[in-house]
Design a protein around this motif. Structure first.
Motif, mmCIF file in Angstrom:
data_model
loop_
_atom_site.group_PDB
_atom_site.id
_atom_site.type_symbol
_atom_site.label_atom_id
_atom_site.label_comp_id
_atom_site.label_asym_id
_atom_site.label_seq_id
_atom_site.Cartn_x
_atom_site.Cartn_y
_atom_site.Cartn_z
ATOM 1 N N GLY A 267 -42.618 -24.983 0.897
ATOM 2 C CA GLY A 267 -44.022 -24.901 1.281
ATOM 3 C C GLY A 267 -44.968 -24.953 0.103
ATOM 4 N N LYS A 268 -44.582 -24.322 -1.004
ATOM 5 C CA LYS A 268 -45.429 -24.318 -2.192
ATOM 6 C C LYS A 268 -45.613 -25.727 -2.733
ATOM 7 C CE LYS A 268 -45.931 -22.174 -6.760
ATOM 8 N NZ LYS A 268 -45.316 -21.281 -7.759
ATOM 9 N N ARG A 269 -44.557 -26.541 -2.671
ATOM 10 C CA ARG A 269 -44.655 -27.925 -3.136
ATOM 11 C C ARG A 269 -45.648 -28.709 -2.279
ATOM 12 N NH1 ARG A 269 -39.661 -32.065 -4.450
ATOM 13 N NH2 ARG A 269 -40.880 -33.982 -4.581
ATOM 14 N N GLY A 270 -45.529 -28.585 -0.954
ATOM 15 C CA GLY A 270 -46.457 -29.282 -0.075
ATOM 16 C C GLY A 270 -47.885 -28.845 -0.290
ATOM 17 N N LYS A 271 -48.084 -27.559 -0.502
ATOM 18 C CA LYS A 271 -49.428 -27.022 -0.723
ATOM 19 C C LYS A 271 -50.040 -27.577 -2.006
ATOM 20 C CE LYS A 271 -51.846 -22.612 -1.522
ATOM 21 N NZ LYS A 271 -52.170 -22.760 -2.962
ATOM 22 N N GLU A 272 -49.284 -27.488 -3.095
ATOM 23 C CA GLU A 272 -49.835 -27.867 -4.400
ATOM 24 C C GLU A 272 -49.980 -29.375 -4.562
ATOM 25 O OE1 GLU A 272 -47.252 -26.042 -7.228
ATOM 26 O OE2 GLU A 272 -48.107 -24.017 -6.938
ATOM 27 N N ARG A 273 -48.999 -30.125 -4.089
ATOM 28 C CA ARG A 273 -49.002 -31.570 -4.362
ATOM 29 C C ARG A 273 -49.711 -32.380 -3.287
ATOM 30 N NH1 ARG A 273 -42.912 -32.422 -6.992
ATOM 31 N NH2 ARG A 273 -42.930 -30.505 -8.219
ATOM 32 N N CYS A 274 -49.612 -31.944 -2.037
ATOM 33 C CA CYS A 274 -50.244 -32.699 -0.942
ATOM 34 C C CYS A 274 -51.621 -32.144 -0.605
ATOM 35 C CB CYS A 274 -49.362 -32.673 0.300
ATOM 36 S SG CYS A 274 -47.730 -33.416 0.071
ATOM 37 N N ILE A 275 -51.659 -30.912 -0.150
ATOM 38 C CA ILE A 275 -52.909 -30.329 0.328
ATOM 39 C C ILE A 275 -53.948 -30.216 -0.782
ATOM 40 C CG2 ILE A 275 -53.950 -28.223 1.255
ATOM 41 C CD1 ILE A 275 -51.420 -27.806 2.890
ATOM 42 N N GLU A 276 -53.514 -29.799 -1.969
ATOM 43 C CA GLU A 276 -54.473 -29.578 -3.049
ATOM 44 C C GLU A 276 -54.659 -30.811 -3.929
ATOM 45 O OE1 GLU A 276 -53.679 -24.760 -3.480
ATOM 46 O OE2 GLU A 276 -53.010 -26.112 -5.067
ATOM 47 N N ALA A 277 -53.563 -31.454 -4.356
ATOM 48 C CA ALA A 277 -53.668 -32.574 -5.294
ATOM 49 C C ALA A 277 -53.865 -33.918 -4.605
ATOM 50 C CB ALA A 277 -52.435 -32.621 -6.195
ATOM 51 N N GLY A 278 -53.513 -34.015 -3.334
ATOM 52 C CA GLY A 278 -53.725 -35.259 -2.596
ATOM 53 C C GLY A 278 -52.653 -36.313 -2.773
ATOM 54 N N ASP A 279 -51.488 -35.953 -3.355
ATOM 55 C CA ASP A 279 -50.368 -36.894 -3.457
ATOM 56 C C ASP A 279 -49.541 -36.749 -2.180
ATOM 57 O OD1 ASP A 279 -48.134 -38.402 -3.961
ATOM 58 O OD2 ASP A 279 -47.810 -37.623 -5.990
ATOM 59 N N LEU A 280 -49.792 -37.590 -1.217
ATOM 60 C CA LEU A 280 -49.255 -37.393 0.116
ATOM 61 C C LEU A 280 -47.795 -37.780 0.275
ATOM 62 C CD1 LEU A 280 -52.332 -38.540 2.216
ATOM 63 C CD2 LEU A 280 -51.796 -36.296 1.269
ATOM 64 N N ASP A 281 -47.164 -38.290 -0.768
ATOM 65 C CA ASP A 281 -45.749 -38.652 -0.712
ATOM 66 C C ASP A 281 -44.860 -37.698 -1.493
ATOM 67 O OD1 ASP A 281 -45.223 -40.909 0.949
ATOM 68 O OD2 ASP A 281 -46.369 -42.150 -0.445
ATOM 69 N N ASP A 282 -45.431 -36.601 -2.016
ATOM 70 C CA ASP A 282 -44.650 -35.730 -2.890
ATOM 71 C C ASP A 282 -44.446 -34.332 -2.309
ATOM 72 O OD1 ASP A 282 -43.105 -35.208 -5.069
ATOM 73 O OD2 ASP A 282 -44.766 -34.812 -6.431
#
Length: 324
Positions: A267-282
């Motif tokens: 979950g932390k990875r999805g939060k930091e990389r997708c939700i916050e950073a906007g890298d939707l494939d990571d």
């Protein structure tokens, strides 16, 4: 629109913003409540019960309308202190709760002692009836189209809602795959007295997610979600991206265990990389099939007003015209 749900919760529109990890903040909940629906703060988005209490207090500075708190109880090696989170919310004056995951039965005495209203999210008729039997005030019946965990029965709302309506006495909220006024009208016709939306609220101006995520949802069609954890009997529906496809491929290999895919789905990875950073494939991020019906990113107020207007127009004009 007046239903048992609007009366129970003291809201204008029969529309609830379901609990969403990392998204159900004070600002999000207040925006939905100010728009006439019921906003929900997601308890476990906050790192401690004390921080949850602070988030509730912040929400009260942003709205004078009703809002609630979601608590989702899931299997965990090191479970969060659920009772402490609930007590913090109760101490902060919250009297509306959305529960999900395991049965809220252990917490019902705590809820009933303060007169709290409890809406339990269920993915089957049998679970809805259990929730009714233990004293829940309403159930949110979650079809297979939903984001997150749709259960293992794979029953869509077109069948699940009327099946539940035939047996329930308490009011039912339709949940999963909903994001338009026409669907609101359809859910009312199938026996629901309100709707619960998650994915659709992520594509609003107030949602605390990266603009890339909102844009991807507008561009997506109804096939752009993926089911993961199927081999582990813990199915989850997420947005279809490289990580989700990698997880599915790993699950197809004999002997794959959760520890083999855990770094990908953290979950932390999805939060930091997708939700916050906007890298939707990571990383993975929950999304329902309703992404195929999302064509814009409105404010919560515009979304709710337009949905209710569309539903009323359909009921009064199209449907009554057919009958006439």
């Amino acid at each position: 629109m007046k239903t048992r749900i609007t009366e129970l919760l003291g809201i204008k529109h029969p529309i609830i913003q379901g609990g969403m990890m990392w998204v159900g903040t004070a600002e999000m909940a207040a925006a939905v409540s100010n728009a006439g629906g019921l906003g929900i703060i997601t308890a476990l988005t906050q790192p401690t019960p004390e921080r949850l209490k602070e988030e509730i207090e912040k929400c009260r500075t942003l709205t004078d309308k009703p809002f609630g708190v979601n608590i989702t109880v899931l299997p965990s090696i090191t479970p969060p202190p659920y009772a402490e989170y609930l007590q913090a919310a109760i101490d902060a004056g919250v009297r509306i709760f959305e529960t999900a995951g395991r049965s809220p039965e252990p917490f019902m005495p705590l809820f009933k002692a303060v007169g709290a209203k409890v809406i339990h999210k269920c993915t089957s008729v049998r679970h809805a009836l259990k929730a009714e039997s233990i004293g829940c005030d309403a159930v949110s019946v979650d079809g297979f189209e939903c984001a997150g965990h749709p259960g293992e029965d794979d029953v869509t709302n077109l069948v699940l809602l009327p099946a539940a309506f035939q047996k329930l006495k308490i009011p039912m909220v339709a949940s999963g795959g909903i994001g338009t006024g026409s669907q609101l009208a359809a859910c009312l016709a199938l026996g629901a007295e309100g709707i619960n939306m998650g994915t659709r609220f992520v594509a609003t101006k107030e949602a605390p997610v990266h603009q890339n995520m909102k844009d991807a949802m507008v561009a997506a069609n109804e096939t752009q979600t993926e089911l993961i954890f199927r081999t582990m009997n813990n199915t989850a529906r997420v947005f279809k991206n490289k990580i989700a496809e990698e997880v599915v491929a790993l699950e197809a290999k004999p002997g794959t265990e959760f520890k083999d895919i855990q770094p990908l789905v953290a979950g932390k990875r999805g939060k930091e990389r997708c939700i916050e950073a906007g890298d939707l494939d990571d990383g993975i991020w929950a999304a329902g099939m309703v992404v195929g019906l999302i064509n814009d990113v409105p404010s919560c107020e515009d979304l709710l007003n337009n949905m209710v207007k569309e539903a009323e127009d359909i009921i009064k004009n199209r449907l009554m015209g057919i009958i006439g």
